[in-house]
Scaffold this motif. Structure first.
Motif, PDB file in Angstrom:
ATOM      1  N   ILE A  19       0.855  -1.188   0.000  1.00  0.00           N
ATOM      2  CA  ILE A  19       0.000   0.000   0.000  1.00  0.00           C
ATOM      3  C   ILE A  19       0.894   1.242   0.000  1.00  0.00           C
ATOM      4  O   ILE A  19       1.722   1.401   0.902  1.00  0.00           O
ATOM      5  CB  ILE A  19      -0.919   0.035   1.231  1.00  0.00           C
ATOM      6  CG1 ILE A  19      -1.619  -1.305   1.445  1.00  0.00           C
ATOM      7  CG2 ILE A  19      -1.948   1.156   1.097  1.00  0.00           C
ATOM      8  CD1 ILE A  19      -2.443  -1.380   2.711  1.00  0.00           C
ATOM      9  N   THR A  34       6.272   2.858   0.451  1.00  0.00           N
ATOM     10  CA  THR A  34       5.069   2.032   0.489  1.00  0.00           C
ATOM     11  C   THR A  34       5.145   1.126   1.711  1.00  0.00           C
ATOM     12  O   THR A  34       6.223   0.923   2.283  1.00  0.00           O
ATOM     13  CB  THR A  34       4.928   1.147  -0.766  1.00  0.00           C
ATOM     14  OG1 THR A  34       5.944   0.143  -0.762  1.00  0.00           O
ATOM     15  CG2 THR A  34       5.030   1.974  -2.040  1.00  0.00           C
ATOM     16  N   LYS A 351      -8.025   3.270   2.024  1.00  0.00           N
ATOM     17  CA  LYS A 351      -7.086   2.378   1.342  1.00  0.00           C
ATOM     18  C   LYS A 351      -6.560   1.238   2.215  1.00  0.00           C
ATOM     19  O   LYS A 351      -5.900   0.328   1.707  1.00  0.00           O
ATOM     20  CB  LYS A 351      -5.901   3.188   0.798  1.00  0.00           C
ATOM     21  CG  LYS A 351      -6.302   4.170  -0.298  1.00  0.00           C
ATOM     22  CD  LYS A 351      -5.087   4.904  -0.839  1.00  0.00           C
ATOM     23  CE  LYS A 351      -5.487   5.860  -1.956  1.00  0.00           C
ATOM     24  NZ  LYS A 351      -4.331   6.614  -2.482  1.00  0.00           N
ATOM     25  N   ASN A 379      -9.958  -3.971  -0.927  1.00  0.00           N
ATOM     26  CA  ASN A 379      -8.583  -3.474  -0.795  1.00  0.00           C
ATOM     27  C   ASN A 379      -7.590  -4.623  -0.650  1.00  0.00           C
ATOM     28  O   ASN A 379      -6.459  -4.547  -1.162  1.00  0.00           O
ATOM     29  CB  ASN A 379      -8.473  -2.538   0.403  1.00  0.00           C
ATOM     30  CG  ASN A 379      -9.054  -1.168   0.129  1.00  0.00           C
ATOM     31  OD1 ASN A 379      -9.392  -0.843  -1.009  1.00  0.00           O
ATOM     32  ND2 ASN A 379      -9.183  -0.362   1.159  1.00  0.00           N
ATOM     33  N   TYR A 383      -4.555  -4.566  -3.244  1.00  0.00           N
ATOM     34  CA  TYR A 383      -3.168  -4.315  -2.830  1.00  0.00           C
ATOM     35  C   TYR A 383      -2.407  -5.596  -2.482  1.00  0.00           C
ATOM     36  O   TYR A 383      -1.222  -5.528  -2.146  1.00  0.00           O
ATOM     37  CB  TYR A 383      -3.138  -3.376  -1.628  1.00  0.00           C
ATOM     38  CG  TYR A 383      -3.665  -1.992  -1.936  1.00  0.00           C
ATOM     39  CD1 TYR A 383      -2.975  -1.137  -2.783  1.00  0.00           C
ATOM     40  CD2 TYR A 383      -4.861  -1.544  -1.381  1.00  0.00           C
ATOM     41  CE1 TYR A 383      -3.453   0.126  -3.072  1.00  0.00           C
ATOM     42  CE2 TYR A 383      -5.354  -0.268  -1.663  1.00  0.00           C
ATOM     43  CZ  TYR A 383      -4.646   0.553  -2.500  1.00  0.00           C
ATOM     44  OH  TYR A 383      -5.126   1.807  -2.798  1.00  0.00           O
TER      45      TYR A 383
END
Length: 393
Positions: A19, A34, A351, A379, A383
């Motif tokens: 993410i 990330t 997110k 999500n 991801y």
């Protein structure tokens, strides 16, 4: 209350999530753009439970990385529990630690997933299961009391442009959002001035401490730490080597500002030794760093019996791993605002795999759900990528 802890582990799956951070996060050892992490799924009958293993990609915080955790999980840890009926939470901890030294982040992934499994099979929340186990461990009554929320404190990384004006703007923005504490990351060359700038924004009475992530040396930097006394910080978090408790104890006796242990506090055994040498009396509890939730509870129980102040830390994990430390941090022994922050602060709104939300008063409420609760499957799919599935091996 009777809780059943013995369950069969039918299969295990690992998903690697990635993410993007809303803002790059820099500490003394490195910078991340990330949040890569490993989500461990344990399947038992029709129940799916989730845990998280969340080291960084490079070994600047711990010796573990995402790559090493993958290898240890797939080659060593999963074969020890796959297809087995586990008798208890205590037994899975024994199995994971038997003949495998260290690798706490990898162990935490399976261990916390088993907690979620036990809670779900008993139709109870992870917090109620924590309370049940804390009583077994002899935690004092005061430390068994709990709230339905925690206060969130912001962890401010070193700005990517190394600008004090940027730091000032970041701190002001976070305080305006409602955070009840400011922690700033420091390193040699980015310390006294950074504290001065931060105090200038938040005033003298706001909760503040620096986190060095083991970047300093006792003999070389003692005078610098004495200068930090003038900023009235609540404590200095992990100023010295990640494997040290002796110099931290000496430092605590040579300056006015208390010392808090983070990286050095790797187990309940070390917690007992810190008490025995009259070491630092403020501890950060991170489930990942100590190898799982049971070990974190053991450390909390020791703290309760020795008037040690604790607070909840994160790596940060995703909301999957964050759910357990949020539940634990609602207990009264956690004296300072936690490093548990809203998902929006790290990743942007909507997110996270499991969203955490902070109100304008700086509170994150613990929601009573079965196990760690529902996760955002959309999500999780967006991801995450499956990197191991025992059913296909």
């Amino acid at each position: 209350m009777e809780v059943r802890e013995n369950f069969q582990i039918d299969s295990i799956r690992i998903k690697e999530i990635d993410i993007p951070y809303a803002v790059p996060f820099q500490i003394s050892g490195g910078i991340s753009y990330t949040r890569k992490s490993l989500i461990i799924e344990i399947h038992s009958g029709d129940t799916v439970a989730y845990g998280e293993s969340a080291p960084f990609e490079s070994p600047f915080y711990s010796s573990e990385t995402i790559s090493t955790a993958k290898a240890i999980l797939i080659e060593d840890l999963i074969p020890k529990v796959l297809g087995k009926e586990i008798k208890s939470i205590d037994e899975i901890n024994f199995i994971l630690n038997d003949n495998i030294r260290g690798n706490n982040f990898a162990k935490a992934g399976i261990e916390t997933a088993y907690w979620d499994l036990v809670a779900k099979k008993n139709n109870m929340s992870i917090k109620d299961l924590i309370l049940y186990k804390l009583k077994e461990l002899g935690t004092t009554e005061e430390y068994l009391e709990n709230n339905d929320y925690i206060y969130s404190g912001v962890s401010v990384g070193i700005p990517e442009d190394n600008s004090y004006e940027t730091l000032k703007d970041m701190v002001k923005g976070y305080v305006d959002e409602g955070y009840k504490r400011v922690k700033i990351k420091i390193k040699p060359g980015w310390d006294l001035k950074a504290l001065e700038v931060t105090r200038g924004v938040i005033g003298d009475d706001f909760i503040l401490w620096p986190d060095a992530n083991a970047a300093y040396d006792f003999e070389k930097d003692l005078d610098l730490f004495k200068e930090m006394d003038k900023f009235g910080c609540n404590f200095i978090e992990q100023p010295l080597n990640c494997n040290d408790i002796i110099d931290h104890t000496k430092l605590a006796k040579n300056i006015k500002t208390p010392i808090c242990l983070d990286e050095s506090l790797k187990s309940s055994k070390l917690a007992k030794q810190i008490v025995e040498i009259d070491g630092p009396k403020i501890w950060n509890i991170k489930i990942q760093r100590v190898g799982g939730l049971l070990e974190a509870l053991k450390i909390y129980a020791i703290a309760s019996q020795n008037n040690i102040e604790v607070w909840g830390g994160t790596m940060p994990e995703s909301g999957v791993g964050g759910a357990s430390i949020l539940a634990l941090s609602t207990f009264k022994g956690f004296k300072y605002p936690a490093c548990i922050e809203p998902s929006e602060r790290w990743y942007g709104k909507g997110k996270d795999i499991k969203e955490m939300v902070m109100d304008k008063e700086g509170k994150i409420y613990y929601k009573e759900e079965i196990g760690i609760g529902e996760i955002n499957q959309e999500n999780y799919h967006k991801y995450g990528a499956i990197i191991y599935d025992s059913k296909s091996c």
